[in-house]
Design an enzyme around this catalytic site. Structure first.
Site, PDB file in Angstrom:
ATOM      1  N   LYS A  15      -5.815  -0.057 -21.955  1.00  0.00           N
ATOM      2  CA  LYS A  15      -6.040   0.353 -23.352  1.00  0.00           C
ATOM      3  C   LYS A  15      -4.737   0.693 -24.078  1.00  0.00           C
ATOM      4  O   LYS A  15      -4.536   0.307 -25.233  1.00  0.00           O
ATOM      5  CB  LYS A  15      -6.974   1.585 -23.408  1.00  0.00           C
ATOM      6  CG  LYS A  15      -8.340   1.332 -22.787  1.00  0.00           C
ATOM      7  CD  LYS A  15      -9.156   2.595 -22.718  1.00  0.00           C
ATOM      8  CE  LYS A  15      -8.648   3.628 -21.754  1.00  0.00           C
ATOM      9  NZ  LYS A  15      -8.739   3.259 -20.333  1.00  0.00           N
ATOM     10  N   GLY A  39      -4.156   8.288 -18.669  1.00  0.00           N
ATOM     11  CA  GLY A  39      -2.775   7.847 -18.508  1.00  0.00           C
ATOM     12  C   GLY A  39      -2.690   6.459 -19.110  1.00  0.00           C
ATOM     13  O   GLY A  39      -3.233   5.515 -18.547  1.00  0.00           O
ATOM     14  N   GLN A 221     -10.404   6.993 -20.748  1.00  0.00           N
ATOM     15  CA  GLN A 221     -11.300   6.719 -19.625  1.00  0.00           C
ATOM     16  C   GLN A 221     -12.024   5.376 -19.867  1.00  0.00           C
ATOM     17  O   GLN A 221     -11.487   4.534 -20.556  1.00  0.00           O
ATOM     18  CB  GLN A 221     -12.318   7.852 -19.417  1.00  0.00           C
ATOM     19  CG  GLN A 221     -11.714   9.141 -18.846  1.00  0.00           C
ATOM     20  CD  GLN A 221     -10.948   9.952 -19.864  1.00  0.00           C
ATOM     21  OE1 GLN A 221     -11.490  10.378 -20.873  1.00  0.00           O
ATOM     22  NE2 GLN A 221      -9.686  10.205 -19.591  1.00  0.00           N
TER      23      GLN A 221
HETATM   24  P1  GDP Z   1      -5.118   2.492 -19.635  1.00  0.00           P
HETATM   25  O1  GDP Z   1      -5.403   3.833 -19.045  1.00  0.00           O
HETATM   26  O2  GDP Z   1      -6.366   1.752 -19.977  1.00  0.00           O
HETATM   27  O3  GDP Z   1      -4.165   2.551 -20.784  1.00  0.00           O
HETATM   28  O4  GDP Z   1      -4.429   1.648 -18.480  1.00  0.00           O
HETATM   29  P2  GDP Z   1      -3.260   2.150 -17.488  1.00  0.00           P
HETATM   30  O5  GDP Z   1      -1.998   2.262 -18.234  1.00  0.00           O
HETATM   31  O6  GDP Z   1      -3.713   3.343 -16.719  1.00  0.00           O
HETATM   32  O7  GDP Z   1      -3.258   0.978 -16.435  1.00  0.00           O
HETATM   33  C1  GDP Z   1      -3.034  -0.344 -16.817  1.00  0.00           C
HETATM   34  C2  GDP Z   1      -1.844  -0.869 -16.019  1.00  0.00           C
HETATM   35  O8  GDP Z   1      -1.822  -2.279 -16.118  1.00  0.00           O
HETATM   36  C3  GDP Z   1      -0.514  -0.395 -16.562  1.00  0.00           C
HETATM   37  O9  GDP Z   1       0.391  -0.301 -15.495  1.00  0.00           O
HETATM   38  C4  GDP Z   1      -0.110  -1.520 -17.514  1.00  0.00           C
HETATM   39  O10 GDP Z   1       1.304  -1.613 -17.678  1.00  0.00           O
HETATM   40  C5  GDP Z   1      -0.624  -2.719 -16.774  1.00  0.00           C
HETATM   41  N1  GDP Z   1      -1.066  -3.845 -17.617  1.00  0.00           N
HETATM   42  C6  GDP Z   1      -1.688  -3.844 -18.822  1.00  0.00           C
HETATM   43  N2  GDP Z   1      -2.010  -5.096 -19.206  1.00  0.00           N
HETATM   44  C7  GDP Z   1      -1.587  -5.907 -18.207  1.00  0.00           C
HETATM   45  C8  GDP Z   1      -1.658  -7.323 -17.985  1.00  0.00           C
HETATM   46  O11 GDP Z   1      -2.198  -8.086 -18.779  1.00  0.00           O
HETATM   47  N3  GDP Z   1      -1.127  -7.778 -16.825  1.00  0.00           N
HETATM   48  C9  GDP Z   1      -0.538  -6.976 -15.894  1.00  0.00           C
HETATM   49  N4  GDP Z   1      -0.043  -7.508 -14.794  1.00  0.00           N
HETATM   50  N5  GDP Z   1      -0.446  -5.643 -16.073  1.00  0.00           N
HETATM   51  C10 GDP Z   1      -0.983  -5.116 -17.198  1.00  0.00           C
HETATM   52  P1  IMO Z   2      -7.592   6.386 -18.650  1.00  0.00           P
HETATM   53  O1  IMO Z   2      -7.712   6.863 -20.063  1.00  0.00           O
HETATM   54  C1  IMO Z   2      -9.322   6.175 -14.655  1.00  0.00           C
HETATM   55  C2  IMO Z   2     -11.715   9.587 -13.341  1.00  0.00           C
HETATM   56  C3  IMO Z   2     -11.153  10.442 -12.228  1.00  0.00           C
HETATM   57  C4  IMO Z   2     -12.431  10.937 -11.581  1.00  0.00           C
HETATM   58  C5  IMO Z   2     -13.354  11.135 -12.782  1.00  0.00           C
HETATM   59  C6  IMO Z   2     -13.388  12.560 -13.307  1.00  0.00           C
HETATM   60  O2  IMO Z   2      -6.198   6.329 -18.140  1.00  0.00           O
HETATM   61  O3  IMO Z   2      -8.352   5.121 -18.437  1.00  0.00           O
HETATM   62  P2  IMO Z   2     -11.722  14.147 -14.629  1.00  0.00           P
HETATM   63  O4  IMO Z   2     -10.280  14.469 -14.410  1.00  0.00           O
HETATM   64  O5  IMO Z   2     -12.025  13.559 -15.954  1.00  0.00           O
HETATM   65  O6  IMO Z   2     -12.609  15.307 -14.302  1.00  0.00           O
HETATM   66  O7  IMO Z   2     -12.073  13.029 -13.507  1.00  0.00           O
HETATM   67  O8  IMO Z   2     -12.870  10.284 -13.804  1.00  0.00           O
HETATM   68  N1  IMO Z   2     -10.819   9.421 -14.518  1.00  0.00           N
HETATM   69  C7  IMO Z   2     -10.157   8.299 -14.781  1.00  0.00           C
HETATM   70  N2  IMO Z   2     -10.071   7.143 -14.087  1.00  0.00           N
HETATM   71  N3  IMO Z   2      -8.699   6.305 -15.852  1.00  0.00           N
HETATM   72  C8  IMO Z   2      -8.792   7.445 -16.552  1.00  0.00           C
HETATM   73  O9  IMO Z   2      -8.292   7.565 -17.803  1.00  0.00           O
HETATM   74  C9  IMO Z   2      -9.515   8.528 -16.008  1.00  0.00           C
HETATM   75  N4  IMO Z   2      -9.791   9.786 -16.429  1.00  0.00           N
HETATM   76  C10 IMO Z   2     -10.595  10.318 -15.506  1.00  0.00           C
HETATM   77  O10 IMO Z   2     -10.367   9.677 -11.341  1.00  0.00           O
HETATM   78  O11 IMO Z   2     -12.982   9.916 -10.782  1.00  0.00           O
HETATM   79 MG    MG Z   3      -4.975   4.927 -17.316  1.00  0.00          MG
END
Ligand code: GDP
Ligand code: IMO
Ligand code: MG
Length: 420
Positions: A15, A39, A221
């Site tokens: 996202k 994150g 999430q």
């Molecule tokens: P979010 O929480 O939905 O913002 O996602 P996160 O940042 O936790 O996890 C997504 C991970 O995938 C991060 O390390 C991004 O840099 C990486 N990412 C996002 N889009 C792509 C993609 O199209 N390809 C690859 N290989 N990595 C990606």
């Molecule tokens: P983003 O925005 C993935 C998961 C935790 C746990 C459950 C409850 O980066 O996609 P909490 O701390 O909310 O009480 O945890 O939800 N969880 C996530 N998993 N991405 C997240 O956020 C998450 N935020 C919470 O691992 O299973």
């Molecule tokens: Mg994340």
């Protein structure tokens, strides 16, 4: 108008990267739920940045950012995050606004989160331990503190009352830690928070909407972690679906136009709880390594599996998704065969509907198989140039969900995205 962007799986769909990509088209990016459990990873000038509470539009000059009332904000993690972003040359006093009705996470919320998880043993949720559950419990229990309260003269007294309540609860868990240092850090962070732009989020945002400004609501999430519709009790404590946007920002449904759903080309989950397509074998390990599937907030290895169209169909329905972004297509480049779950087999019966509860059920995912592709999608420079096999996979997903895949993200970089 308001467009919504949210994750359709169990979080970490990418996202942050996608919001950053779209942010230039919007005047305001607004977070409406969640907190430091999120994150969101973005790359700014090739440098990796992980945002937790701050909306992912902060790196765009002409975009304002709002932390909405539906968020829970920990002043301690928020201050650290602001300092990190400020070090990259961003003036948050100019582009970041915080709704005064946003609830606050206090140090004892974190302690309660940890104590509650420890007491659950094998049944634990796998919480990020950021105090999310206890803070939302105090919100709905009508005990919480809000960002607007930090500006009031009696804030310390109100804080003291809440802390006493928490310490009484913690006594049931044999909690013995000294919290003096945590409180010192907390009050330093509260002093920092007081200097930020604290506004009436609902008047602020509705004012801009009436002027015709364009808003993107950034989900945290994923929909399968929604407190009402996710894999309860293995969920987070907020409404992560599009309905959460109205209550989390104080806007009417009439403003909402596009609902952009983000899904990985496969599926991951971090923490406990059911995951029907999980691969606990070498294939799962290959996905984890190829996708670098380790948590952006906690560093925990993410559980990996094939894309789950039953779950996606459900979450598209819940949020009224109008277009899809598929991320991490490049990760599937590593496979000779790609699979998609098209039904759940439970007690010999196939269903395309999400059962009441997934835990405790023996679910066999019914898989549709697709040949892999030999050209790397990571190298594709246009949607039309994607390998034919990948296009077949995409059109299958589109027809199953009846929603177009408008964008394919083929790498983590800011520009690695292809529009249909
Ligand atoms: P979010 O929480 O939905 O913002 O996602 P996160 O940042 O936790 O996890 C997504 C991970 O995938 C991060 O390390 C991004 O840099 C990486 N990412 C996002 N889009 C792509 C993609 O199209 N390809 C690859 N290989 N990595 C990606
Ligand atoms: P983003 O925005 C993935 C998961 C935790 C746990 C459950 C409850 O980066 O996609 P909490 O701390 O909310 O009480 O945890 O939800 N969880 C996530 N998993 N991405 C997240 O956020 C998450 N935020 C919470 O691992 O299973
Ligand atoms: Mg994340």
């Amino acid at each position: 108008m308001v467009d919504v962007l949210l994750g359709l799986q169990w979080g970490d769909e990418g996202k942050g990267k996608i919001v950053d990509y779209f942010a230039g088209k919007y005047d305001i990016i607004a977070r409406f739920q969640g907190g430091p459990n999120a994150g969101h990873t973005l790359y700014v000038n090739n440098q990796k940045v992980v945002l937790h509470t701050i909306p992912s539009g902060v790196f765009h000059n002409n975009t304002l950012n709002l932390i909405g009332n539906g968020v829970v904000l920990d002043p301690v993690t928020f201050k650290k995050e602001c300092e990190k972003v400020a070090a990259l040359g961003i003036d948050l006093k100019k582009n970041l606004f915080i709704a005064e009705k946003t609830h606050i996470i206090v140090p004892t919320h974190r302690a309660l989160d940890k104590a509650s998880e420890l007491s659950k043993g094998q049944e634990k949720i796998g919480s990020t331990l950021k105090g999310i559950g206890p803070a939302y419990m105090d919100k709905t229990g009508r005990n919480g503190l809000r960002v607007g309260d930090v500006l009031k003269a009696d804030f310390e007294t109100a804080y003291g009352k809440l802390k006493t309540k928490h310490l009484q609860l913690l006594a049931n868990y044999d909690f013995t830690e000294d919290i003096t240092e945590w409180e010192k850090e907390f009050f330093e962070a509260v002093a920092f928070l007081k200097e930020m732009n604290i506004v009436s989020g609902e008047y602020w945002l509705n004012g801009y909407l009436k002027e015709g400004k364009k808003v993107l609501a950034e989900g945290a999430q994923g929909s399968m972690l929604d407190v009402d519709f996710g894999t309860y009790p293995f969920v987070t404590s907020s409404n992560t679906i599009s309905a959460g946007v109205c209550t989390g920002l104080g806007i009417a449904p009439k403003w909402i136009e596009e609902v952009i759903g983000v899904t990985k080309a496969y599926c991951t989950r971090v923490g406990g709880g059911p995951f029907p397509t999980e691969l606990e074998d070498e294939t799962g390990e290959t996905l984890r390594q190829a996708g670098n599937e380790f948590g952006a907030t906690t560093g925990r290895p993410r559980r990996c599996g094939w894309i789950d169209l039953v779950a996606l169909d459900y979450t598209c329905m819940l949020s009224g998704v109008t277009q899809l972004v598929m991320t991490k297509s490049d990760v599937l480049d590593a496979f000779d065969q790609v699979n998609a779950c098209v039904a759940y087999e439970i007690n010999g019966q196939q269903t395309r509907e999400m059962p009441f509860q997934l835990n405790g059920l023996s679910i066999k995912p019914v898989l549709e198989h697709f040949p892999g592709w030999t050209e790397a999608t990571a190298k594709s420079s246009a949607y039309s140039a994607l390998p034919a096999e990948m296009k077949k996979f995409l059109s299958f997903v589109e027809s199953y969900l009846n929603v177009p895949v408008q964008y394919v993200s083929n790498g983590p970089g800011r520009d690695q995205i292809l529009e249909k």
